[in-house]
Design a protein around this motif. Structure first.
Motif, PDB file in Angstrom:
ATOM      1  N   LEU A 160      13.542 -32.209  24.732  1.00  0.00           N
ATOM      2  CA  LEU A 160      14.551 -31.234  25.178  1.00  0.00           C
ATOM      3  C   LEU A 160      14.316 -29.867  24.548  1.00  0.00           C
ATOM      4  CD1 LEU A 160      17.865 -33.277  25.161  1.00  0.00           C
ATOM      5  CD2 LEU A 160      16.777 -32.217  27.119  1.00  0.00           C
ATOM      6  N   LEU A 161      13.611 -29.852  23.435  1.00  0.00           N
ATOM      7  CA  LEU A 161      13.343 -28.571  22.768  1.00  0.00           C
ATOM      8  C   LEU A 161      12.161 -27.842  23.384  1.00  0.00           C
ATOM      9  CD1 LEU A 161      13.913 -29.541  19.055  1.00  0.00           C
ATOM     10  CD2 LEU A 161      15.264 -27.987  20.431  1.00  0.00           C
ATOM     11  N   GLN A 162      11.476 -28.514  24.290  1.00  0.00           N
ATOM     12  CA  GLN A 162      10.298 -27.887  24.889  1.00  0.00           C
ATOM     13  C   GLN A 162      10.682 -27.210  26.201  1.00  0.00           C
ATOM     14  OE1 GLN A 162       7.729 -31.273  25.221  1.00  0.00           O
ATOM     15  NE2 GLN A 162       6.950 -31.036  23.145  1.00  0.00           N
ATOM     16  N   PRO A 163      10.031 -26.080  26.495  1.00  0.00           N
ATOM     17  CA  PRO A 163      10.371 -25.373  27.733  1.00  0.00           C
ATOM     18  C   PRO A 163       9.693 -26.007  28.949  1.00  0.00           C
ATOM     19  CG  PRO A 163       8.736 -24.133  26.513  1.00  0.00           C
ATOM     20  CD  PRO A 163       9.042 -25.344  25.694  1.00  0.00           C
ATOM     21  N   PRO A 220      22.323 -21.525  22.634  1.00  0.00           N
ATOM     22  CA  PRO A 220      21.272 -22.555  22.633  1.00  0.00           C
ATOM     23  C   PRO A 220      21.537 -23.724  23.571  1.00  0.00           C
ATOM     24  CG  PRO A 220      21.995 -22.065  20.395  1.00  0.00           C
ATOM     25  CD  PRO A 220      22.881 -21.289  21.301  1.00  0.00           C
ATOM     26  N   GLN A 221      22.821 -24.094  23.756  1.00  0.00           N
ATOM     27  CA  GLN A 221      23.107 -25.270  24.579  1.00  0.00           C
ATOM     28  C   GLN A 221      22.681 -25.082  26.036  1.00  0.00           C
ATOM     29  OE1 GLN A 221      25.308 -23.407  22.940  1.00  0.00           O
ATOM     30  NE2 GLN A 221      27.330 -23.404  23.869  1.00  0.00           N
ATOM     31  N   ARG A 222      22.420 -23.839  26.411  1.00  0.00           N
ATOM     32  CA  ARG A 222      21.924 -23.602  27.781  1.00  0.00           C
ATOM     33  C   ARG A 222      20.432 -23.914  27.893  1.00  0.00           C
ATOM     34  NH1 ARG A 222      24.752 -17.854  29.078  1.00  0.00           N
ATOM     35  NH2 ARG A 222      26.846 -18.640  29.461  1.00  0.00           N
ATOM     36  N   ARG A 223      19.783 -24.049  26.788  1.00  0.00           N
ATOM     37  CA  ARG A 223      18.356 -24.394  26.724  1.00  0.00           C
ATOM     38  C   ARG A 223      17.522 -23.495  27.635  1.00  0.00           C
ATOM     39  NH1 ARG A 223      18.054 -29.019  28.910  1.00  0.00           N
ATOM     40  NH2 ARG A 223      15.908 -29.254  28.304  1.00  0.00           N
ATOM     41  N   GLU A 224      17.731 -22.198  27.485  1.00  0.00           N
ATOM     42  CA  GLU A 224      16.967 -21.264  28.310  1.00  0.00           C
ATOM     43  C   GLU A 224      15.533 -21.168  27.815  1.00  0.00           C
ATOM     44  OE1 GLU A 224      20.447 -18.124  29.567  1.00  0.00           O
ATOM     45  OE2 GLU A 224      20.001 -18.496  27.470  1.00  0.00           O
ATOM     46  N   ARG A 225      14.657 -21.077  28.780  1.00  0.00           N
ATOM     47  CA  ARG A 225      13.226 -21.035  28.499  1.00  0.00           C
ATOM     48  C   ARG A 225      12.866 -19.940  27.478  1.00  0.00           C
ATOM     49  NH1 ARG A 225       9.009 -22.870  30.580  1.00  0.00           N
ATOM     50  NH2 ARG A 225       7.203 -21.562  30.243  1.00  0.00           N
ATOM     51  N   ALA A 226      13.469 -18.773  27.671  1.00  0.00           N
ATOM     52  CA  ALA A 226      13.146 -17.637  26.807  1.00  0.00           C
ATOM     53  C   ALA A 226      13.475 -17.952  25.344  1.00  0.00           C
ATOM     54  CB  ALA A 226      13.916 -16.412  27.259  1.00  0.00           C
ATOM     55  N   GLN A 252      10.844 -19.498  21.613  1.00  0.00           N
ATOM     56  CA  GLN A 252      10.863 -18.741  20.361  1.00  0.00           C
ATOM     57  C   GLN A 252      11.445 -19.502  19.175  1.00  0.00           C
ATOM     58  OE1 GLN A 252      11.413 -14.343  20.583  1.00  0.00           O
ATOM     59  NE2 GLN A 252      12.526 -14.934  22.414  1.00  0.00           N
ATOM     60  N   LEU A 253      11.825 -20.760  19.420  1.00  0.00           N
ATOM     61  CA  LEU A 253      12.347 -21.499  18.267  1.00  0.00           C
ATOM     62  C   LEU A 253      11.625 -22.829  18.110  1.00  0.00           C
ATOM     63  CD1 LEU A 253      14.358 -24.066  19.051  1.00  0.00           C
ATOM     64  CD2 LEU A 253      15.987 -22.283  19.480  1.00  0.00           C
ATOM     65  N   THR A 254      11.773 -23.402  16.936  1.00  0.00           N
ATOM     66  CA  THR A 254      11.219 -24.734  16.696  1.00  0.00           C
ATOM     67  C   THR A 254      12.119 -25.483  15.737  1.00  0.00           C
ATOM     68  OG1 THR A 254       9.115 -25.887  16.432  1.00  0.00           O
ATOM     69  CG2 THR A 254       9.712 -24.389  14.680  1.00  0.00           C
TER      70      THR A 254
END
Lengths: 284, 332
Positions: free
Chosen positions: A115-118, B92-98, B102-104
């Motif tokens: 889920l953390l991956q785009p 963050p909960q929207r989990r936008e690609r942009a 940029q985060l990990t």
């Protein structure tokens, strides 16, 4: 000690979507091929073990055919042999990420990582299993050779049948992947759904052409099977190669596959959206 | 609305879980089939803070304090029950690609690499997932291999790496897309001292090179001391302390722990040690003592001169113990 010494780096530039997707699939498939070849022995034993089921069906139906004047509903022992040898490949193409894998995926935190991956995680499954299929097809060829020598199939496909078969086994793979993904996503709501999965697999066993060629089923069962996806992932690809089938039926079959791919993709999209919302509400 | 300049802005953030409650026994099991009882537990209970560009912040608290729940909300894996979170201006909960590019989030106990393949293959995969162009990928990969001293490790199947080696490779994979927001959840857990130091110096260097903001949880005070000027302490889902690390040390760590190994340890000896300091615990041939920080040199000298000590170490008490002690007298 650290602090804001340099300005924050800008995000890395991004490759174009199409090129990146092609690279993603190529990389995942290559990775899966390398990985699965490492397990070639266990893969092989698995596939050989899987041959037992169609051989039993084949022997039973061939015996019946011989005892009833040489054929059952036009199926001679040679055609049964062709049906069940092609069956072994189609069965392997039907193996996808199962609903049972979903529970583990959620419990072990792999889903959270994805889920953390785009990227939508279905691409990972589609590409990885597609890579595995390449290995399976290569490993299948000698098995098919042995079965051919042992059971002498009657198999005379036209070029068109061959092409449709090739497309249809991948269509079958895609449909089954999408539908089992939807079934697996039930895990977002509850993990006690094995009865639901079993019901799906039993319906599939009976109405796909796996247990019995659908042509041998009663008319009403064939009509029901036509409305469900199972036939298009199993019986149709086999019949496309083995026959008897005309050009119109081949095209209708591919059309039905396309329809189920669209339905499956829409279902995946909708259930995924609601499921992830639930997953992120109750705990990642 | 979130502060514009902050990389991370959290305001009155809450996360409440609904936990099933059931008594033991068959009767209770049968009853729960009909009527399921639940109770609400606030894992995070109204926390607020901001983190600036390039800041490295230690996020501390005992187990169950709400650290991981907070990190999951910050990275979009959990929806907040209420309150606001903004990371780089995104929710963050929207989990936008942009934002995801940029985060990990690195979790010390999780493995995201392909187990049977060399890490280089997993790197290639991440390159495809994050759509990193070839030039930038090669540059970043080589930089990480160099900084983390990965050299030959990336050519070995991941399953053949030691825990520490795997962690380094895991970190490299998580940073190939050059994120500017790093959530590190126990990145040094289970690693030996040398490897811990290596990971620490790497995080510091990455922060310096790329101006990344880092939120770090760790049970090792050494990690926090080496990396964080500022710490946020949470307990029972609330912020108990947010400020300078030095102030935290002075406030919380007033004691020292002395571990003494004695070959002829018996009950009488343990009783005798009680005269030197508070006995925290005993093992086969060692005793853990606690003394006020100021008394540590004197007590150590006495122990060494008066007893047949085989080995002796003086250290800060584990951060969790210190915090728990403070909580015992200072309720949140």
């Amino acid at each position: 000690m650290t602090g804001p010494v340099v300005p924050v780096a800008a995000p890395l530039p991004e490759e174009g979507r199409v090129r990146a997707m092609a690279r993603l699939y190529a990389t995942l498939m290559r990775t899966a091929v390398v990985e699965q070849f490492q397990y070639r022995a266990s893969n092989y034993f698995y596939m050989i073990g899987m041959v037992a089921e169609p051989v039993v069906y084949l022997v039973v139906w061939s015996t019946i055919a011989r005892s009833t004047g040489g054929s059952v509903e036009g199926y001679t022992p040679g055609r049964f042999a062709a049906y069940y040898i092609v069956w072994t490949l189609v069965r392997n193409m039907n193996i996808v990420f199962t609903p049972y894998g979903w529970e583990e995926r959620v419990r072990q935190g792999q889903l959270a990582g994805q889920l953390l991956q785009p990227m939508h995680p279905i691409h990972h499954d589609l590409a990885s299993f597609a890579g595995w299929k390449v290995v399976v097809i290569i490993l299948w060829l000698p098995i098919a050779g042995v079965l051919t020598i042992a059971f002498r199939p009657e198999l005379n496909p036209t070029l068109l049948q061959g092409v449709v078969f090739f497309v249809a086994i991948w269509g079958a793979y895609l449909i089954r992947s999408l539908l089992l993904w939807v079934l697996g996503m039930v895990t977002f709501w509850t993990t006690r759904v094995s009865a639901l999965y079993e019901a799906y697999f039993v319906a599939e066993l009976l109405l796909s052409g796996r247990l019995v060629p659908l042509a041998l089923m009663p008319g009403w069962a064939q009509s029901v099977a036509g409305l469900l996806p199972f036939k298009w992932t199993f019986g149709f690809p086999i019949t496309a190669l083995v026959g008897p089938i005309d050009r119109r039926e081949l095209l209708v079959g591919l059309g039905a596959q396309l329809l189920w791919i669209i339905i499956g993709a829409l279902l995946v999209k909708a259930v995924w959206r609601i499921g992830v919302r639930r997953f992120t509400a109750v705990g990642g | 609305m979130a502060a514009v300049d902050a990389v991370i802005a959290v305001e009155d953030l809450r996360k409440v879980f609904s936990v099933p409650v059931r008594d033991a026994g068959l009767k209770a099991a049968a009853r729960s089939l009909v009527r399921r009882r639940t109770r609400e537990v606030a894992a995070v209970d109204g926390i607020s803070f901001t983190i600036d560009p390039g800041e490295v912040v230690g996020f501390l608290g005992p187990n169950g304090a709400g650290k991981t729940t907070t990190l999951k909300m910050l990275s979009g894996l959990l929806h907040p029950t209420s309150g606001q979170v903004h990371v780089l201006g995104h929710r963050p909960q929207r989990r936008e690609r942009a934002l995801l590019r940029q985060l990990t989030l690195v979790m010390g106990n999780r493995n995201q690499l392909q187990w049977d393949l060399p890490a280089l293959d997993s790197f290639e995969l991440n390159r495809a997932i994050y759509r990193i162009p070839p030039r930038e990928f090669t540059q970043m990969r080589d930089e990480l291999i160099d900084l983390l001293d990965l050299g030959p490790l990336v050519h070995k199947p991941v399953r053949n790496l030691s825990l520490g080696e795997r962690m380094k490779v895991e970190i490299a994979a998580a940073l190939l897309h050059r994120p500017v927001v790093l959530f590190l959840d126990e990145p040094t857990i289970g690693l030996d001292v040398t490897m811990q130091r290596r990971v620490r110096s790497f995080v510091a260097e990455y922060n310096r090179r790329h101006g990344a903001s880092v939120l770090l949880t760790s049970h090792y005070m050494a990690d926090v001391r080496a990396l964080c000027r500022r710490v946020i302490v949470i307990h029972h889902g609330r912020v108990l302390f947010d400020g300078d690390l030095a102030a935290l040390g002075a406030r919380f760590s007033t004691d020292k722990t002395i571990v003494v190994r004695l070959p002829d340890l018996d009950a009488a000896m343990i009783a005798r040690l009680g005269a030197y300091a508070t006995v925290l615990g005993t093992e086969a041939d060692s005793v853990t003592l606690r003394v006020p920080r100021a008394d540590a040199p004197g007590v150590t000298a006495r122990l060494l001169s008066e007893l047949a000590v085989a080995d002796l170490t003086v250290e800060d008490p584990p951060i969790d113990d210190v915090i728990e002690d403070v909580f015992a007298v200072e309720p949140p």
